[in-house]
Design a protein around this motif. Structure first.
Motif, PDB file in Angstrom:
ATOM      1  N   CYS A  85       0.816  -1.207   0.000  1.00 30.21           N
ATOM      2  CA  CYS A  85       0.000   0.000   0.000  1.00 30.21           C
ATOM      3  C   CYS A  85       0.850   1.258   0.000  1.00 30.21           C
ATOM      4  O   CYS A  85       2.018   1.241   0.396  1.00 30.21           O
ATOM      5  CB  CYS A  85      -0.955   0.011   1.193  1.00 30.21           C
ATOM      6  N   GLU A  86       0.251   2.359  -0.462  1.00 31.71           N
ATOM      7  CA  GLU A  86       0.792   3.700  -0.309  1.00 31.71           C
ATOM      8  C   GLU A  86      -0.087   4.424   0.712  1.00 31.71           C
ATOM      9  O   GLU A  86      -1.315   4.359   0.624  1.00 31.71           O
ATOM     10  CB  GLU A  86       0.752   4.478  -1.625  1.00 31.71           C
ATOM     11  N   TRP A  87       0.529   5.099   1.648  1.00 36.82           N
ATOM     12  CA  TRP A  87      -0.261   5.846   2.619  1.00 36.82           C
ATOM     13  C   TRP A  87      -0.537   7.242   2.088  1.00 36.82           C
ATOM     14  O   TRP A  87       0.379   7.958   1.680  1.00 36.82           O
ATOM     15  CB  TRP A  87       0.464   5.914   3.963  1.00 36.82           C
ATOM     16  N   TRP A  88      -1.810   7.602   2.051  1.00 35.88           N
ATOM     17  CA  TRP A  88      -2.245   8.924   1.615  1.00 35.88           C
ATOM     18  C   TRP A  88      -2.687   9.724   2.830  1.00 35.88           C
ATOM     19  O   TRP A  88      -3.214   9.177   3.800  1.00 35.88           O
ATOM     20  CB  TRP A  88      -3.410   8.810   0.632  1.00 35.88           C
ATOM     21  N   ARG A  89      -2.474  11.030   2.732  1.00 37.35           N
ATOM     22  CA  ARG A  89      -2.883  11.942   3.806  1.00 37.35           C
ATOM     23  C   ARG A  89      -3.971  12.874   3.283  1.00 37.35           C
ATOM     24  O   ARG A  89      -3.853  13.419   2.186  1.00 37.35           O
ATOM     25  CB  ARG A  89      -1.685  12.739   4.321  1.00 37.35           C
ATOM     26  N   PHE A  90      -5.020  13.055   4.081  1.00 42.80           N
ATOM     27  CA  PHE A  90      -6.188  13.842   3.675  1.00 42.80           C
ATOM     28  C   PHE A  90      -6.333  15.063   4.572  1.00 42.80           C
ATOM     29  O   PHE A  90      -6.485  14.943   5.784  1.00 42.80           O
ATOM     30  CB  PHE A  90      -7.457  12.984   3.745  1.00 42.80           C
ATOM     31  N   ARG A  91      -6.272  16.234   3.946  1.00 44.37           N
ATOM     32  CA  ARG A  91      -6.560  17.499   4.614  1.00 44.37           C
ATOM     33  C   ARG A  91      -7.781  18.116   3.938  1.00 44.37           C
ATOM     34  O   ARG A  91      -8.257  17.610   2.917  1.00 44.37           O
ATOM     35  CB  ARG A  91      -5.363  18.446   4.527  1.00 44.37           C
ATOM     36  N   ARG A  92      -8.272  19.194   4.489  1.00 43.20           N
ATOM     37  CA  ARG A  92      -9.357  19.926   3.853  1.00 43.20           C
ATOM     38  C   ARG A  92      -8.778  20.887   2.825  1.00 43.20           C
ATOM     39  O   ARG A  92      -7.762  21.547   3.069  1.00 43.20           O
ATOM     40  CB  ARG A  92     -10.180  20.682   4.889  1.00 43.20           C
ATOM     41  N   ALA A  93      -9.447  20.986   1.689  1.00 50.13           N
ATOM     42  CA  ALA A  93      -8.984  21.885   0.635  1.00 50.13           C
ATOM     43  C   ALA A  93      -9.076  23.355   1.051  1.00 50.13           C
ATOM     44  O   ALA A  93      -8.344  24.192   0.522  1.00 50.13           O
ATOM     45  CB  ALA A  93      -9.781  21.647  -0.644  1.00 50.13           C
ATOM     46  N   ASP A  94      -9.975  23.692   1.992  1.00 48.55           N
ATOM     47  CA  ASP A  94     -10.127  25.081   2.430  1.00 48.55           C
ATOM     48  C   ASP A  94      -9.164  25.460   3.549  1.00 48.55           C
ATOM     49  O   ASP A  94      -9.190  26.582   4.049  1.00 48.55           O
ATOM     50  CB  ASP A  94     -11.561  25.370   2.857  1.00 48.55           C
TER      51      ASP A  94
END
Length: 251
Positions: A120-129
């Motif tokens: 797997c690749e670990w992805w990081r999720f932030r808010r676009a705003d």
């Protein structure tokens, strides 16, 4: 499912959610299951509606637990099962909903459904705003009947995301199931305008907020690699004992 997220700084939490400073125990910025983390709820001891910032274990301790350490994971709860699941039905029925502040959260990407990666690749999720996430959760207080000590805890709610164009790509696919039968899970963001409805509304009003965020809300990228861990010091080898001195000879 989510098993790692990053907490905002306490000053940002206080400013964004309008909660006053309190004597909250410290927590690490990177939060993992069974670690302490902050959450926001309707104040327990207030006569009217007021928010409070609480620190508790990420992993809800249900009322029937024999001790505050669980052998099964409760850091995530399927929102479709809240009304029936023994661990969560009472907090859900009593309106013990909370908001979990997160600067970001991580999920594993295994590649396209048709040809997944070997790893797997670990992805990081932030808010676009640029704002922090306010993720839907439930809280509970478990009381030790022998001592009266109370233990705060919380769980993060999830929702099926098979059809979501972004979150439906996370987690390892099961090759035995069709793409629409994977039961990929996603956290549930609560938008700022819905904070009060989530915290003080009825169960029916809260149910309306259990939905996935549109893809344009997300800012997704590969997660940076973890910093190298310092090697654990090797235990010192025991020095061999010196032989006892010989007794002097009388001859």
């Amino acid at each position: 499912m989510c098993n790692r997220y990053e907490s905002p700084e306490i000053k940002e939490i206080e400013r964004f959610w309008h909660v006053g400073a309190r004597q909250a125990p410290p927590w690490a910025r990177d939060i993992f299951p069974r670690a302490p983390g902050p959450f926001i709820r309707r104040r327990r001891d207030a006569t009217g509606y007021e928010r409070e910032l609480v620190v508790g274990q990420w992993g809800l301790i249900p009322w029937f637990a024999k001790e505050p350490k669980l052998t099964y994971p409760t850091n995530n709860a399927r929102s479709e099962e809240l009304a029936e699941k023994a661990s969560y039905k009472d907090p859900w029925k009593r309106g013990q909903r909370c908001i979990i502040p997160a600067a970001s959260f991580d999920e594993p990407y295994w590649g396209p459904y048709e040809q997944p990666f070997p790893g797997c690749e670990w992805w990081r999720f932030r808010r676009a705003d640029g704002q922090p996430w306010g993720l839907a959760g439930l809280w509970n207080v478990w009381t030790n009947k022998a001592t009266g000590d109370e233990f705060e805890s919380y769980t993060m709610l999830t929702l099926n995301a098979d059809a979501h164009p972004l979150m439906g790509r996370m987690h390892k696919p099961d090759p035995r199931l069709r793409q629409d039968q994977q039961d990929k899970r996603s956290v549930i963001p609560i938008e700022a305008g819905d904070f009060d409805q989530w915290l003080e509304g009825t169960v029916d009003q809260a149910q309306l907020l259990l939905k996935l965020a549109p893809v344009e809300v997300f800012d997704a990228a590969l997660a940076p690699p973890d910093p190298p861990r310092e090697p654990k010091p090797k235990p010192a080898r025991a020095q061999p004992k010196a032989p006892p001195p010989e007794e002097p000879s009388l001859f």
